[in-house]
Design a protein around this motif. Structure first.
Motif, PDB file in Angstrom:
ATOM      1  N   ASN A  36       0.802  -1.218   0.000  1.00  0.00           N
ATOM      2  CA  ASN A  36       0.000   0.000   0.000  1.00  0.00           C
ATOM      3  C   ASN A  36       0.838   1.272   0.000  1.00  0.00           C
ATOM      4  OD1 ASN A  36      -3.123  -0.610   0.345  1.00  0.00           O
ATOM      5  ND2 ASN A  36      -1.946  -2.218   1.348  1.00  0.00           N
ATOM      6  N   ARG A  37       2.141   1.127  -0.174  1.00  0.00           N
ATOM      7  CA  ARG A  37       3.041   2.286  -0.263  1.00  0.00           C
ATOM      8  C   ARG A  37       2.956   2.861  -1.680  1.00  0.00           C
ATOM      9  NH1 ARG A  37       8.385   0.911   0.180  1.00  0.00           N
ATOM     10  NH2 ARG A  37       8.791   3.125   0.425  1.00  0.00           N
ATOM     11  N   ALA A  80       3.828   6.703  -0.766  1.00  0.00           N
ATOM     12  CA  ALA A  80       5.010   6.077  -1.363  1.00  0.00           C
ATOM     13  C   ALA A  80       6.247   6.201  -0.474  1.00  0.00           C
ATOM     14  CB  ALA A  80       5.288   6.660  -2.744  1.00  0.00           C
ATOM     15  N   HIS A  81       6.360   7.288   0.270  1.00  0.00           N
ATOM     16  CA  HIS A  81       7.540   7.512   1.109  1.00  0.00           C
ATOM     17  C   HIS A  81       7.386   6.949   2.525  1.00  0.00           C
ATOM     18  CE1 HIS A  81       4.811  10.898   1.575  1.00  0.00           C
ATOM     19  NE2 HIS A  81       5.312  11.080   2.787  1.00  0.00           N
ATOM     20  N   TYR A  82       6.228   6.399   2.845  1.00  0.00           N
ATOM     21  CA  TYR A  82       5.998   5.803   4.158  1.00  0.00           C
ATOM     22  C   TYR A  82       6.654   4.428   4.231  1.00  0.00           C
ATOM     23  CZ  TYR A  82       2.504   9.288   5.498  1.00  0.00           C
ATOM     24  OH  TYR A  82       1.875  10.450   5.846  1.00  0.00           O
ATOM     25  N   GLN A  83       6.932   3.985   5.460  1.00  0.00           N
ATOM     26  CA  GLN A  83       7.524   2.666   5.681  1.00  0.00           C
ATOM     27  C   GLN A  83       6.614   1.853   6.596  1.00  0.00           C
ATOM     28  OE1 GLN A  83      10.363   1.614   4.154  1.00  0.00           O
ATOM     29  NE2 GLN A  83      10.286   3.605   3.128  1.00  0.00           N
ATOM     30  N   PRO A  84       6.506   0.541   6.364  1.00  0.00           N
ATOM     31  CA  PRO A  84       5.738  -0.293   7.285  1.00  0.00           C
ATOM     32  C   PRO A  84       6.345  -0.221   8.691  1.00  0.00           C
ATOM     33  CG  PRO A  84       6.216  -1.490   5.265  1.00  0.00           C
ATOM     34  CD  PRO A  84       7.035  -0.233   5.229  1.00  0.00           C
ATOM     35  N   LYS A  85       5.478  -0.127   9.685  1.00  0.00           N
ATOM     36  CA  LYS A  85       5.927  -0.085  11.076  1.00  0.00           C
ATOM     37  C   LYS A  85       5.007  -0.981  11.899  1.00  0.00           C
ATOM     38  CE  LYS A  85       7.100   2.966  14.892  1.00  0.00           C
ATOM     39  NZ  LYS A  85       7.285   4.338  15.335  1.00  0.00           N
ATOM     40  N   SER A  86       5.629  -1.816  12.725  1.00  0.00           N
ATOM     41  CA  SER A  86       4.849  -2.738  13.537  1.00  0.00           C
ATOM     42  C   SER A  86       4.230  -2.029  14.732  1.00  0.00           C
ATOM     43  CB  SER A  86       5.723  -3.905  14.011  1.00  0.00           C
ATOM     44  OG  SER A  86       6.751  -3.435  14.845  1.00  0.00           O
ATOM     45  N   ILE A  87       3.098  -2.570  15.169  1.00  0.00           N
ATOM     46  CA  ILE A  87       2.378  -2.073  16.340  1.00  0.00           C
ATOM     47  C   ILE A  87       2.080  -3.290  17.214  1.00  0.00           C
ATOM     48  CG2 ILE A  87       0.274  -0.944  17.164  1.00  0.00           C
ATOM     49  CD1 ILE A  87       0.041   0.217  14.215  1.00  0.00           C
ATOM     50  N   ALA A  88       2.604  -3.307  18.409  1.00  0.00           N
ATOM     51  CA  ALA A  88       2.343  -4.419  19.323  1.00  0.00           C
ATOM     52  C   ALA A  88       0.851  -4.480  19.634  1.00  0.00           C
ATOM     53  CB  ALA A  88       3.139  -4.251  20.601  1.00  0.00           C
ATOM     54  N   SER A  92     -10.836  10.300  19.834  1.00  0.00           N
ATOM     55  CA  SER A  92     -10.600  11.270  18.752  1.00  0.00           C
ATOM     56  C   SER A  92     -11.486  11.066  17.534  1.00  0.00           C
ATOM     57  CB  SER A  92      -9.133  11.190  18.311  1.00  0.00           C
ATOM     58  OG  SER A  92      -8.277  11.415  19.398  1.00  0.00           O
ATOM     59  N   ASN A  93     -12.442  10.123  17.609  1.00  0.00           N
ATOM     60  CA  ASN A  93     -13.335   9.812  16.493  1.00  0.00           C
ATOM     61  C   ASN A  93     -12.563   9.392  15.244  1.00  0.00           C
ATOM     62  OD1 ASN A  93     -15.919   9.440  15.414  1.00  0.00           O
ATOM     63  ND2 ASN A  93     -15.883  11.459  14.469  1.00  0.00           N
ATOM     64  N   ILE A  94     -11.549   8.541  15.432  1.00  0.00           N
ATOM     65  CA  ILE A  94     -10.791   7.949  14.323  1.00  0.00           C
ATOM     66  C   ILE A  94     -11.240   6.503  14.196  1.00  0.00           C
ATOM     67  CG2 ILE A  94      -8.496   7.242  13.526  1.00  0.00           C
ATOM     68  CD1 ILE A  94      -7.376   9.659  15.100  1.00  0.00           C
ATOM     69  N   LEU A  95     -11.510   6.078  12.978  1.00  0.00           N
ATOM     70  CA  LEU A  95     -11.895   4.689  12.745  1.00  0.00           C
ATOM     71  C   LEU A  95     -10.675   3.867  12.351  1.00  0.00           C
ATOM     72  CD1 LEU A  95     -15.110   5.181  10.586  1.00  0.00           C
ATOM     73  CD2 LEU A  95     -14.999   4.502  12.997  1.00  0.00           C
ATOM     74  N   PRO A  96     -10.563   2.641  12.852  1.00  0.00           N
ATOM     75  CA  PRO A  96      -9.537   1.754  12.322  1.00  0.00           C
ATOM     76  C   PRO A  96      -9.976   1.284  10.933  1.00  0.00           C
ATOM     77  CG  PRO A  96     -10.757   0.664  14.097  1.00  0.00           C
ATOM     78  CD  PRO A  96     -11.303   2.051  13.957  1.00  0.00           C
ATOM     79  N   GLY A  97      -9.064   1.300   9.984  1.00  0.00           N
ATOM     80  CA  GLY A  97      -9.345   0.824   8.631  1.00  0.00           C
ATOM     81  C   GLY A  97      -8.657  -0.518   8.457  1.00  0.00           C
ATOM     82  N   ILE A  98      -9.421  -1.575   8.550  1.00  0.00           N
ATOM     83  CA  ILE A  98      -8.833  -2.908   8.580  1.00  0.00           C
ATOM     84  C   ILE A  98      -8.600  -3.441   7.175  1.00  0.00           C
ATOM     85  CG2 ILE A  98      -9.082  -5.277   9.461  1.00  0.00           C
ATOM     86  CD1 ILE A  98      -8.740  -2.956  11.572  1.00  0.00           C
ATOM     87  N   PHE A  99      -7.312  -3.593   6.867  1.00  0.00           N
ATOM     88  CA  PHE A  99      -6.857  -4.296   5.684  1.00  0.00           C
ATOM     89  C   PHE A  99      -7.315  -3.680   4.369  1.00  0.00           C
ATOM     90  CE2 PHE A  99      -5.380  -8.929   5.143  1.00  0.00           C
ATOM     91  CZ  PHE A  99      -4.648  -8.617   4.029  1.00  0.00           C
ATOM     92  N   PRO A 100      -7.087  -2.362   4.166  1.00  0.00           N
ATOM     93  CA  PRO A 100      -7.331  -1.828   2.826  1.00  0.00           C
ATOM     94  C   PRO A 100      -6.327  -2.454   1.848  1.00  0.00           C
ATOM     95  CG  PRO A 100      -6.223  -0.187   4.174  1.00  0.00           C
ATOM     96  CD  PRO A 100      -6.547  -1.356   5.075  1.00  0.00           C
ATOM     97  N   THR A 101      -6.705  -2.497   0.603  1.00  0.00           N
ATOM     98  CA  THR A 101      -5.822  -3.039  -0.435  1.00  0.00           C
ATOM     99  C   THR A 101      -5.499  -1.915  -1.417  1.00  0.00           C
ATOM    100  OG1 THR A 101      -7.614  -3.680  -1.922  1.00  0.00           O
ATOM    101  CG2 THR A 101      -6.971  -5.303  -0.237  1.00  0.00           C
ATOM    102  N   PRO A 102      -4.511  -2.132  -2.281  1.00  0.00           N
ATOM    103  CA  PRO A 102      -4.203  -1.087  -3.268  1.00  0.00           C
ATOM    104  C   PRO A 102      -5.383  -0.741  -4.175  1.00  0.00           C
ATOM    105  CG  PRO A 102      -2.390  -2.635  -3.124  1.00  0.00           C
ATOM    106  CD  PRO A 102      -3.528  -3.219  -2.306  1.00  0.00           C
TER     107      PRO A 102
END
Length: 129
Positions: A66-67, A72-80, A95-105
């Motif tokens: 999904n970069r 494009a300039h972002y890097q994958p980062k793990s979250i425990a 903060s009224n932010i929704l998790p977006g689970i598994f978007p694809t390109p």
């Protein structure tokens, strides 16, 4: 990626949103790690009505795919998983932010509330001990 991994990744990408959501829950609970995209801050998306969405993936390979474009300039980062459950999801809810689970390109992900995602992760965890 090995040939098997490429086939597995491609097969999972073809699943519908609900099946990818279920795959996400199982993989994240099993590995105790979720993935986002980072570049001096986390990558965010928006719903059609302007609500912020924090994209999450079950493995580094999916985040990497999904970069594209603005990311494009972002890097994958793990979250425990513990950080996701104890810090991030409560912050998302506040903060009224929704998790977006598994978007694809080529498509959007599933956007449960932070509370719904937390419940799914905790319930799956409890079922498998």
């Amino acid at each position: 990626m090995s040939e098997k991994s490429v086939k597995e990744v491609n097969a999972v990408l073809l699943l519908d949103g609900a099946a990818r959501f279920n795959h996400f829950i199982k993989q994240v609970v099993d590995s105790e790690i979720a993935w986002g995209l980072w570049d001096d801050g986390w990558a965010l998306m928006e719903t059609d009505n302007g609500t912020s969405v924090f994209p999450l993936w079950p493995a580094e390979e999916y985040a990497e795919l999904n970069r594209l474009g603005d990311w494009a300039h972002y890097q994958p980062k793990s979250i425990a998983l513990e950080d996701l459950l104890e810090q991030m999801l409560p912050d998302f809810a506040e903060s009224n932010i929704l998790p977006g689970i598994f978007p694809t390109p080529t498509g959007s992900g599933v956007t449960p509330t932070a509370e719904e995602l937390s419940s799914h992760l905790r319930d799956y965890d409890a079922e498998n001990f």
